[in-house]
Design an enzyme around this catalytic site. Structure first.
Site: not given
Length: 530
Positions: A244, A471, A499
Site C-alpha cells: 500500500s 483493489d 487490497h
C-alpha cells in the site's frame, strides 16, 4: 470520519472483525535545499511527458555531516515475541541541518534468518498507512513465508512520527471519539461549519502536541532513514517488501538511491504522479468498484440485508441506511451510538478484504434492525481504537504525512461543493463522504512541501510492482502507472478482490514473489494470476 487518503491493507485473519489495516498515500516532501533533501526536481532532460517533474537521485557519496548516522552501531536486545530483537537508531530531524541536539530516535526490530540455506541479507518490510507500525507488522509477517524467513533477517523500522518512533499525537481519546462521529456528509452550512471546526481542532491538536516533528515526517525523509538503516545493517543493497503506502515509500527510496536498490516488491501500488484531488477521486471509484463486487455477491445470498434485486438497488438501500442513521443513530450497548459517519467507516473497513463480506452482511442486517454494535466494531478496527477507548498513533501520523507530501485537494468548502458531482459519479454511495474527507489538509498547520512527480529510478535493479484488479484503496491503474514510470519495473497482476495480493491466498502470486526474493528472477512480462 474516515481520514482522507488512508489506504489500508488487511491481514488474512478477520477473527472478531479485527481487521489489521494499513494504508498508503502519494506525494513527496522535504525541507531545506532541494539538493540536500532529494526534493522532486526537473533538471535538464528530466521533465516528464505529462509535465510532472521526476524525482532526482541523491549523490552516491555520503555527505560528511551525515557520516555519524551511517557509521552508528545498533545495540540489539530481546523484545516482544520470541526470537525478535529491538534497537534504537538515530536519525537527523532535518537532513539539511543535522544536529545531535535534535536527533530523532527511531525504533527498529528484526528476526534473524532461521535457515536452512545461506543468509541472503536483510529484508525490510513496511505495511503502509502512512502511519502503520512496521514493527507490529513484522511480528505478524515474519513467520511467513518460511522459505523467505529462512534466508533473510526480517527487519522493520517504524517511520518517523509512527508507532514507537517519536509518534505524532493530536487528540485525547475522548476528543478522538467525538472527531470520528462528526458528520462527514453535511446537509447545511451549520453542519459544514461543524466539520471544518473539527478539522481545525484536529490540526491544532497535532501542532500543540507534536509541533517538533510535524515538518519532518515526509516520505522522502522516511526513505532517507531507510538508507541509513541499510548501511547500519551492513547491506550494500536494500531488499524490501512494501504494501500500500509502503509502495510509495519503497519507490521513493529507489528514486533517491537507485544504486543502493536491490530486490523491491511494491504490492498495492501508488502512482506518485497523481495530485491529491485525483487520488481522492480515484480512491472513491475504487471503493465503488469494491462495493459493487460485494453487492454482486450479497444479492446472491438469502441473508443479504440489501435485497436480492440488483447491484444498483443494493447501493440505494445502503445509502438509505446511511441516511436513516444520520437522522437517528443506532444503539450500540455503550455511550457511543452508531452515527452515519461511523457506519460508513465500518462498511469501508470491510471493503479491504473479501473475507469480511459475510461479517459485513451480518452487521448490516443488525444495523437495519437498530443494533449498531457490529458496524461500530468494524469502525473501531479501522481507527485502531482499543476496547479501553485508547487510539493507536496511525490516525494521527496519517494526515501528518499526507498533508506534508502533497498540497491539499481542496482549499475551502466551496471547492468541495463544486467537486461533489464528480465524486458522486465516481461513487453514488461514498462520493459525498470521500469528497468532504479530502478537505482535511486545508487546515493543516504545516505547509505541504512535496508535489506530484514521476519516479524513474534509472539504474535500479529489477523491481516487481503488484496490482489487484479490484483493489478498493489503490486502484489497479495506479500499479500500471507506477510500473510504467520505474525504468526497471515488472508488473505482476492479480485478478481479484481486496487490497494487496502477496500473502493473501494466491499461490500464483506468492510463488512469483518468493522466487524473485530468493533467486532474483522477476515474473514474466504481463504475468496475471487469478
Amino acid at each position: 470520519m474516515a481520514t482522507s487518503r488512508l489506504f489500508r491493507t488487511t491481514s488474512a485473519a478477520i477473527a472478531a472483525a479485527a481487521l489489521l489495516m494499513s494504508g498508503c498515500s502519494s506525494g513527496s516532501s522535504s525541507s531545506g535545499s532541494e539538493a540536500s533533501q532529494g526534493h522532486a526536481t526537473a533538471g535538464p532532460g528530466r521533465t516528464a511527458p505529462s509535465g510532472s517533474p521526476a524525482l532526482a537521485p541523491l549523490p552516491d557519496a555520503t555527505p560528511a555531516n551525515l557520516r555519524p548516522y551511517y557509521d552508528q552501531k545498533l545495540s540489539w536486545h530481546p523484545c516482544g515475541e520470541a526470537g525478535f530483537e529491538c534497537a534504537t537508531m538515530k536519525a537527523p530531524l532535518d537532513y539539511a541541518k543535522p544536529s545531535a541536539d535534535t536527533d530523532l530516535k527511531l525504533a527498529v526490530a528484526r528476526k534473524k534468518a532461521t535457515g536452512p540455506g545461506s543468509r541472503i541479507g536483510s529484508l525490510l518490510v513496511n505495511p503502509g498507512g502512512p502511519g502503520g507500525s512496521a514493527i507490529e507488522y513484522l511480528q505478524q509477517y515474519a513467520p511467513q513465508p518460511a522459505a523467505v524467513r529462512a534466508r533473510y533477517d526480517m527487519v522493520a523500522i517504524d517511520p518517523r512520527g509512527v508507532g514507537r518512533s517519536e509518534p505524532v499525537r493530536c487528540l485525547a481519546n475522548k476528543q478522538m471519539d467525538r472527531f470520528t462521529q462528526t458528520d462527514q456528509t453535511p446537509d447545511d452550512s451549520a453542519e459544514v461549519d461543524k466539520l471544518t471546526t473539527a478539522y481545525r481542532d484536529f490540526a491544532k491538536g497535532c501542532e500543540t502536541r507534536s509541533g517538533k516533528v510535524l515538518p519532518h515526517v515526509s516520505t522522502i525523509e522516511a526513505a532517507r532513514d531507510m538508507d541509513v538503516l541499510r548501511q547500519v545493517l551492513g547491506d550494500k543493497k536494500l531488499t524490501y517488501v512494501g504494501a500500500s503506502y509502503g509502495t510509495f515509500l519503497g519507490a521513493t527510496y529507489a528514486g533517491l538511491y537507485p544504486t543502493h536498490t536491490g530486490r523491491l516488491v511494491l504490492d498495492g501500488a501508488m502512482n506518485p504522479e497523481l495530485d491529491s484531488r485525483t487520488i481522492n477521486v480515484n480512491q472513491t471509484a475504487g471503493f465503488d468498484t469494491a462495493f459493487k463486487a460485494f453487492a454482486a455477491d450479497c444479492i446472491k445470498q438469502r441473508d443479504c440485508p440489501l435485497g436480492t434485486k440488483s447491484i444498483e438497488d443494493a447501493g440505494e438501500q445502503l445509502s438509505a441506511l446511511f441516511k436513516k442513521l444520520d437522522a437517528h443513530p443506532a444503539t450500540t450497548g455503550e455511550a457511543r451510538p452508531l452515527t452515519e459517519s461511523l457506519a460508513t467507516t465500518g462498511v469501508i473497513a470491510a471493503m479491504y478484504d473479501e473475507q469480511a463480506w459475510p461479517i459485513l452482511r451480518e452487521y448490516l442486517a443488525q444495523a437495519k434492525d437498530g443494533n449498531g454494535r457490529g458496524l461500530l466494531t468494524l469502525s473501531d478496527s479501522y481507527y485502531e481504537r482499543s476496547p479501553d477507548g485508547s487510539y493507536a498513533n496511525q490516525m494521527f501520523a496519517n494526515p501528518a504525512v499526507n498533508c506534508l507530501d502533497l498540497p491539499p485537494a481542496f482549499a475551502s468548502p466551496d471547492q468541495v461543493r463544486a467537486a461533489l458531482p464528480g465524486f458522486r459519479k465516481a461513487s453514488p454511495v461514498f462520493g459525498d463522504n470521500f469528497a468532504w474527507a479530502a478537505l482535511n489538509c486545508a487546515y493543516w498547520p504545516v505547509k505541504a512541501t512535496g508535489e506530484a512527480h514521476r519516479i524513474e529510478a534509472k539504474g535500479a535493479a529489477p523491481i516487481v510492482v503488484v496490482g489487484t484488479t479490484r483493489d478498493p484503496a489503490t486502484p489497479y491503474t495506479w500499479a500500471k502507472g507506477l510500473a510504467a514510470q520505474l525504468s526497471s519495473a515488472t508488473l505482476l497482476t492479480y485478478e481479484g478482490d481486496g487490497h494487496t495480493a502477496y500473502g493473501r491466498g494466491s499461490d500464483c502470486i506468492d510463488t512469483a514473489i518468493n522466487t524473485y526474493l530468493l533467486e532474483g528472477t522477476t515474473p514474466p512480462k504481463n504475468k496475471t494470476c487469478r
